[in-house]
Scaffold this motif. Structure first.
Motif, PDB file in Angstrom:
ATOM      1  N   VAL A 181     -31.820  28.578 -24.832  1.00  0.00           N
ATOM      2  CA  VAL A 181     -32.121  27.826 -26.047  1.00  0.00           C
ATOM      3  C   VAL A 181     -32.570  28.839 -27.093  1.00  0.00           C
ATOM      4  CG1 VAL A 181     -33.585  26.087 -27.145  1.00  0.00           C
ATOM      5  CG2 VAL A 181     -32.813  25.746 -24.794  1.00  0.00           C
ATOM      6  N   VAL A 182     -31.911  28.819 -28.246  1.00  0.00           N
ATOM      7  CA  VAL A 182     -32.313  29.649 -29.379  1.00  0.00           C
ATOM      8  C   VAL A 182     -32.976  28.714 -30.383  1.00  0.00           C
ATOM      9  CG1 VAL A 182     -31.544  31.166 -31.242  1.00  0.00           C
ATOM     10  CG2 VAL A 182     -30.430  31.279 -29.004  1.00  0.00           C
ATOM     11  N   SER A 183     -34.226  29.026 -30.738  1.00  0.00           N
ATOM     12  CA  SER A 183     -34.994  28.183 -31.656  1.00  0.00           C
ATOM     13  C   SER A 183     -35.454  28.988 -32.850  1.00  0.00           C
ATOM     14  CB  SER A 183     -36.240  27.630 -30.956  1.00  0.00           C
ATOM     15  OG  SER A 183     -35.901  26.975 -29.773  1.00  0.00           O
ATOM     16  N   GLY A 184     -35.478  28.335 -33.981  1.00  0.00           N
ATOM     17  CA  GLY A 184     -36.002  28.963 -35.186  1.00  0.00           C
ATOM     18  C   GLY A 184     -35.742  28.099 -36.401  1.00  0.00           C
ATOM     19  N   ARG A 222     -37.536  21.175 -19.332  1.00  0.00           N
ATOM     20  CA  ARG A 222     -38.883  21.769 -19.390  1.00  0.00           C
ATOM     21  C   ARG A 222     -39.274  22.105 -20.828  1.00  0.00           C
ATOM     22  NH1 ARG A 222     -40.840  23.818 -14.392  1.00  0.00           N
ATOM     23  NH2 ARG A 222     -39.247  23.728 -12.763  1.00  0.00           N
ATOM     24  N   HIS A 223     -38.257  22.208 -21.695  1.00  0.00           N
ATOM     25  CA  HIS A 223     -38.490  22.660 -23.065  1.00  0.00           C
ATOM     26  C   HIS A 223     -38.141  21.623 -24.118  1.00  0.00           C
ATOM     27  CE1 HIS A 223     -39.155  26.610 -21.309  1.00  0.00           C
ATOM     28  NE2 HIS A 223     -38.082  26.370 -20.574  1.00  0.00           N
ATOM     29  N   ILE A 224     -37.022  20.923 -23.939  1.00  0.00           N
ATOM     30  CA  ILE A 224     -36.601  19.867 -24.868  1.00  0.00           C
ATOM     31  C   ILE A 224     -35.883  18.784 -24.078  1.00  0.00           C
ATOM     32  CG2 ILE A 224     -36.442  21.335 -26.921  1.00  0.00           C
ATOM     33  CD1 ILE A 224     -33.466  21.551 -26.522  1.00  0.00           C
ATOM     34  N   ARG A 225     -35.774  17.596 -24.648  1.00  0.00           N
ATOM     35  CA  ARG A 225     -35.074  16.518 -23.949  1.00  0.00           C
ATOM     36  C   ARG A 225     -33.569  16.779 -23.982  1.00  0.00           C
ATOM     37  NH1 ARG A 225     -32.983  12.698 -27.298  1.00  0.00           N
ATOM     38  NH2 ARG A 225     -33.467  12.961 -29.492  1.00  0.00           N
ATOM     39  N   ALA A 244     -24.753  16.644 -18.184  1.00  0.00           N
ATOM     40  CA  ALA A 244     -25.874  16.447 -19.121  1.00  0.00           C
ATOM     41  C   ALA A 244     -25.631  15.217 -19.985  1.00  0.00           C
ATOM     42  CB  ALA A 244     -26.066  17.681 -19.992  1.00  0.00           C
ATOM     43  N   TYR A 245     -24.377  15.002 -20.381  1.00  0.00           N
ATOM     44  CA  TYR A 245     -24.032  13.817 -21.168  1.00  0.00           C
ATOM     45  C   TYR A 245     -24.338  12.550 -20.368  1.00  0.00           C
ATOM     46  CZ  TYR A 245     -21.211  10.087 -23.121  1.00  0.00           C
ATOM     47  OH  TYR A 245     -20.797   8.885 -23.601  1.00  0.00           O
ATOM     48  N   TYR A 246     -23.869  12.493 -19.121  1.00  0.00           N
ATOM     49  CA  TYR A 246     -24.104  11.309 -18.297  1.00  0.00           C
ATOM     50  C   TYR A 246     -25.579  11.139 -17.955  1.00  0.00           C
ATOM     51  CZ  TYR A 246     -19.226  10.112 -17.862  1.00  0.00           C
ATOM     52  OH  TYR A 246     -17.946   9.723 -18.136  1.00  0.00           O
ATOM     53  N   ALA A 247     -26.295  12.224 -17.755  1.00  0.00           N
ATOM     54  CA  ALA A 247     -27.728  12.118 -17.487  1.00  0.00           C
ATOM     55  C   ALA A 247     -28.448  11.499 -18.673  1.00  0.00           C
ATOM     56  CB  ALA A 247     -28.303  13.505 -17.175  1.00  0.00           C
ATOM     57  N   GLN A 274     -31.123   7.811 -26.427  1.00  0.00           N
ATOM     58  CA  GLN A 274     -30.210   7.457 -27.523  1.00  0.00           C
ATOM     59  C   GLN A 274     -30.031   8.674 -28.420  1.00  0.00           C
ATOM     60  OE1 GLN A 274     -31.506   4.244 -30.014  1.00  0.00           O
ATOM     61  NE2 GLN A 274     -29.439   3.822 -30.696  1.00  0.00           N
ATOM     62  N   ILE A 275     -28.799   9.136 -28.513  1.00  0.00           N
ATOM     63  CA  ILE A 275     -28.477  10.252 -29.383  1.00  0.00           C
ATOM     64  C   ILE A 275     -27.947   9.653 -30.676  1.00  0.00           C
ATOM     65  CG2 ILE A 275     -27.038  12.312 -29.659  1.00  0.00           C
ATOM     66  CD1 ILE A 275     -27.084  12.541 -26.580  1.00  0.00           C
TER      67      ILE A 275
END
Length: 93
Positions: A28-31, A50-53, A76-79, A86-87
């Motif tokens: 994950v790249v965050s900024g 552990r970091h984002i949903r 990941a999509y099915y999970a 809800q995306i």
């Protein structure tokens, strides 16, 4: 300023064979208020949470289509779908 820095979170760095403590490639790249999921190797969605949903990345970037980089896109999509996440809008890939 500290808010201008990019942060790299390693979810896993194994190649084709993940281990118990190290999933296949995922980062994950965050900024600047943006989170980009880089690669989606086997086992990386568990670490992602552990970091984002699961529906939390602003974008997903897959470096190449070998399985150790992309195998968990569909899972990941099915999970997210079956967890009731809800995306609001499609996540750019």
């Amino acid at each position: 300023m500290p808010g201008d820095l990019l942060q790299l979170t390693v979810l896993g760095s194994a190649t084709l064979c993940a281990s118990v403590d190290n999933p296949c490639s995922g980062y994950v790249v965050s900024g600047h208020g943006t989170r980009i999921r880089v690669d989606a190797g086997s086992g990386s969605p568990a670490q992602l949470q552990r970091h984002i949903r699961l529906g939390g990345p602003d974008a997903i970037w897959i470096s190449h289509l070998r399985a150790d980089r992309s195998a968990n896109l569909l899972t990941a999509y099915y999970a997210a779908l079956h967890a009731g996440i809800q995306i609001i809008a499609p996540i750019p890939l």
